[in-house]
Design a protein around this motif. Structure first.
Motif, PDB file in Angstrom:
ATOM      1  N   PHE A 267       0.843  -1.193   0.000  1.00  0.00           N
ATOM      2  CA  PHE A 267       0.000   0.000   0.000  1.00  0.00           C
ATOM      3  C   PHE A 267       0.882   1.248   0.000  1.00  0.00           C
ATOM      4  O   PHE A 267       2.010   1.216   0.492  1.00  0.00           O
TER       5      PHE A 267
ATOM      6  N   ARG B  74      -4.181   3.825   8.840  1.00  0.00           N
ATOM      7  CA  ARG B  74      -5.378   3.742   7.998  1.00  0.00           C
ATOM      8  C   ARG B  74      -5.101   4.251   6.592  1.00  0.00           C
ATOM      9  O   ARG B  74      -4.317   5.171   6.387  1.00  0.00           O
TER      10      ARG B  74
ATOM     11  N   THR C 186     -12.034   1.544   4.189  1.00  0.00           N
ATOM     12  CA  THR C 186     -10.891   1.933   5.010  1.00  0.00           C
ATOM     13  C   THR C 186     -10.045   0.693   5.239  1.00  0.00           C
ATOM     14  O   THR C 186     -10.522  -0.293   5.816  1.00  0.00           O
ATOM     15  N   TRP C 187      -8.831   0.708   4.755  1.00  0.00           N
ATOM     16  CA  TRP C 187      -7.894  -0.376   4.997  1.00  0.00           C
ATOM     17  C   TRP C 187      -7.117  -0.076   6.263  1.00  0.00           C
ATOM     18  O   TRP C 187      -6.634   1.040   6.454  1.00  0.00           O
TER      19      TRP C 187
ATOM     20  N   LEU D 221      -3.852  -1.066   8.310  1.00  0.00           N
ATOM     21  CA  LEU D 221      -2.547  -1.711   8.152  1.00  0.00           C
ATOM     22  C   LEU D 221      -1.854  -1.714   9.511  1.00  0.00           C
ATOM     23  O   LEU D 221      -1.371  -0.676   9.980  1.00  0.00           O
TER      24      LEU D 221
ATOM     25  N   VAL E 114      -3.311  -6.696   6.944  1.00  0.00           N
ATOM     26  CA  VAL E 114      -4.164  -5.674   6.339  1.00  0.00           C
ATOM     27  C   VAL E 114      -5.614  -6.089   6.513  1.00  0.00           C
ATOM     28  O   VAL E 114      -6.020  -7.177   6.093  1.00  0.00           O
ATOM     29  N   TRP E 115      -6.401  -5.205   7.126  1.00  0.00           N
ATOM     30  CA  TRP E 115      -7.773  -5.527   7.495  1.00  0.00           C
ATOM     31  C   TRP E 115      -8.755  -4.555   6.841  1.00  0.00           C
ATOM     32  O   TRP E 115      -8.401  -3.439   6.479  1.00  0.00           O
ATOM     33  N   ARG E 116      -9.996  -5.008   6.742  1.00  0.00           N
ATOM     34  CA  ARG E 116     -11.063  -4.155   6.213  1.00  0.00           C
ATOM     35  C   ARG E 116     -12.389  -4.699   6.748  1.00  0.00           C
ATOM     36  O   ARG E 116     -12.558  -5.910   6.890  1.00  0.00           O
TER      37      ARG E 116
ATOM     38  N   TYR F 140      -7.550  -9.134   5.049  1.00  0.00           N
ATOM     39  CA  TYR F 140      -7.429  -9.340   3.606  1.00  0.00           C
ATOM     40  C   TYR F 140      -6.036  -9.790   3.191  1.00  0.00           C
ATOM     41  O   TYR F 140      -5.869 -10.447   2.171  1.00  0.00           O
TER      42      TYR F 140
ATOM     43  N   GLY G 127      -1.377  -0.426  -3.635  1.00  0.00           N
ATOM     44  CA  GLY G 127      -2.606  -1.012  -3.114  1.00  0.00           C
ATOM     45  C   GLY G 127      -3.308  -1.858  -4.168  1.00  0.00           C
ATOM     46  O   GLY G 127      -2.673  -2.350  -5.109  1.00  0.00           O
TER      47      GLY G 127
ATOM     48  N   THR H 105     -13.009   1.356  11.411  1.00  0.00           N
ATOM     49  CA  THR H 105     -12.262   0.100  11.509  1.00  0.00           C
ATOM     50  C   THR H 105     -12.266  -0.413  12.949  1.00  0.00           C
ATOM     51  O   THR H 105     -11.367  -1.129  13.366  1.00  0.00           O
TER      52      THR H 105
END
Length: 251
Positions: free
Chosen positions: A51, A82, A95-96, A98, A103-105, A116, A179, A222
């Protein structure tokens, strides 16, 4: 006269023998062709590197099922851990997050926070998580064919991610420093919702501070509960993928 010719004959015999067996003489060492060394694969590394570390402005070609392609601009806004994605620079849609765990969403179809990408990318990994009673499946692997980025856009690494979520399969490509640069969604429950998008241009973001702050404030939260990550085999993922596809009728 006869005695004068015998040494010459012996010398000729020795020269002939040497020329025929020279490859076996101690001063003649056989040479080997250098071994072919295969290029090492790109190094593994933290998923956060997939990203951008700074704001980015991206353009995509988006094709919805049954419609003509359109060009859509997106803003990627990096704020600490974020990364906010806003369509057209006015509508934040993801909104990812990190962090040290990957890496979450937030689940776009539920309420849980989903991972993710794992913290460290390795080829190949698969897992599942449960969100609101439904299993969501993930598999990440190195994209051997790369990301096919447009001219002037480069990335050292490219990784592919397949997500199976409630009757929909989405194929992502992540390019290091950019990304997600493409997404291909096949929605079996609602075919008209299927779409494909691919990056066509990338440049540094140029949002003014006021507009930037507004998008961050409006971005999806998040703070959802992270769903436990359950590692699965590649075979288990393949079975889940086949089970998610609609069964052919009349068989």
């Amino acid at each position: 006269m006869l005695g004068m010719k015998r040494p010459a004959a012996v010398l000729l015999a020795l020269v002939t023998a040497t020329s025929l067996t020279g490859c076996n003489m101690p001063w003649k060492k056989a040479t080997k062709a250098p071994a072919q060394v295969e290029a090492a694969p790109p190094p593994e590394g933290p998923a956060a590197g997939m990203f951008p570390s700074q704001d980015q402005h991206l353009s995509f070609t988006v094709t919805d099922r049954g419609k003509q392609p359109i060009v859509v601009d997106e803003e990627l806004i990096r704020e600490g851990e974020r990364l906010v994605a806003a369509q057209g620079g006015v509508a934040p849609y993801a909104t990812w997050l990190l962090n040290a765990d990957g890496v979450w969403r937030k689940d776009p179809k539920g309420t849980a926070l989903l991972r993710y990408l794992p913290r460290t990318l390795r080829d190949t990994q698969a897992w599942k998580q449960t969100s609101d009673g439904a299993d969501v499946w993930f598999r990440v692997a190195r994209a051997e064919k790369g990301c096919a980025l447009p001219a002037g856009v480069q990335a050292e690494q490219c990784w592919g991610l397949t997500v199976i979520n409630r009757g929909e399969k989405t194929e992502f490509l992540f390019a290091s420093g950019l990304g997600p640069v493409s997404a291909d969604s096949e929605n079996w429950k609602t075919p008209s919702s299927s779409f494909a998008k691919k990056v066509t241009a990338a440049q540094p973001g140029k949002l003014q501070s006021a507009a930037r702050g507004k998008l961050i404030a409006q971005a999806p939260a998040t703070t959802a509960t992270p769903a436990p990550v359950i590692p699965v085999s590649d075979a288990d993922f393949t079975k889940a993928l086949e089970a998610a596809k609609p069964q052919a009728s009349g068989s």
